[in-house]
Design a protein around this motif. Sequence first.
Motif, short mmCIF file in Angstrom:
data_model
loop_
_atom_site.label_atom_id
_atom_site.label_comp_id
_atom_site.label_asym_id
_atom_site.label_seq_id
_atom_site.Cartn_x
_atom_site.Cartn_y
_atom_site.Cartn_z
N LYS A 74 0.87 -3.47 -4.91
CA LYS A 74 1.07 -3.21 -6.46
C LYS A 74 0.07 -3.83 -7.23
CE LYS A 74 4.79 -5.69 -6.13
NZ LYS A 74 5.98 -6.28 -6.39
N ASP A 75 -0.49 -4.87 -6.49
CA ASP A 75 -1.74 -5.91 -7.43
C ASP A 75 -3.05 -5.54 -6.82
OD1 ASP A 75 0.58 -7.04 -8.63
OD2 ASP A 75 0.59 -8.43 -7.20
N TYR A 76 -3.18 -4.94 -5.78
CA TYR A 76 -4.52 -4.59 -5.05
C TYR A 76 -4.75 -3.23 -4.68
CZ TYR A 76 -4.48 -9.73 -4.62
OH TYR A 76 -4.34 -11.07 -4.88
N GLU A 77 -6.02 -2.98 -4.98
CA GLU A 77 -6.58 -1.59 -4.50
C GLU A 77 -6.89 -1.64 -3.06
OE1 GLU A 77 -9.67 -0.40 -6.91
OE2 GLU A 77 -8.36 -0.59 -9.00
N VAL A 78 -6.42 -0.95 -1.86
CA VAL A 78 -6.56 -1.13 -0.69
C VAL A 78 -7.68 -0.13 -0.22
CG1 VAL A 78 -5.43 -1.44 1.55
CG2 VAL A 78 -4.02 -2.13 -0.43
N GLU A 79 -8.54 -0.53 0.71
CA GLU A 79 -9.59 0.33 1.33
C GLU A 79 -9.76 -0.06 2.81
OE1 GLU A 79 -14.40 1.20 1.26
OE2 GLU A 79 -13.26 0.14 -0.49
N ALA A 80 -9.46 0.87 3.40
CA ALA A 80 -9.66 0.60 5.14
C ALA A 80 -10.77 1.38 5.68
CB ALA A 80 -8.24 1.01 5.88
N THR A 81 -11.43 0.87 6.63
CA THR A 81 -12.52 1.32 7.45
C THR A 81 -12.15 1.10 8.77
OG1 THR A 81 -14.07 0.92 5.64
CG2 THR A 81 -15.02 1.89 7.63
N SER A 82 -12.15 2.31 9.78
CA SER A 82 -11.84 2.00 11.16
C SER A 82 -13.32 2.33 11.82
CB SER A 82 -11.07 3.10 11.80
OG SER A 82 -9.79 2.69 11.15
#
Length: 101
Positions: A74-82
Amino acid sequence: MARGPGHVLGASPAEGLETAREAADGQDVRIGGGPTVVRDFLAAGLIDRLHVVVVPILLGRGIRLWDGLEGPEKDYEVEATSSPGGVTRVTFTRAGLWTPC
């Protein structure tokens, strides 16, 4: 909370962060620690950017990072890299925080 190499403060997250900001003299402050430290700072709303590395090892024990925290998305933008080895790097950036290119 660390206050330089080898110095640990027995303070609340807000007090420790204020001490670290004063010592940093306008520079960025980085918080290091395990899941309990991170959880305390997240719960207090004091983290602007969080880097989490997820390694595919099943140990069955330990401290769970997200226990007691309601929906950080809700409060954070999330980015994932594998990566090909199965390691996933997840970056949480406070929504609306300016980030350099």
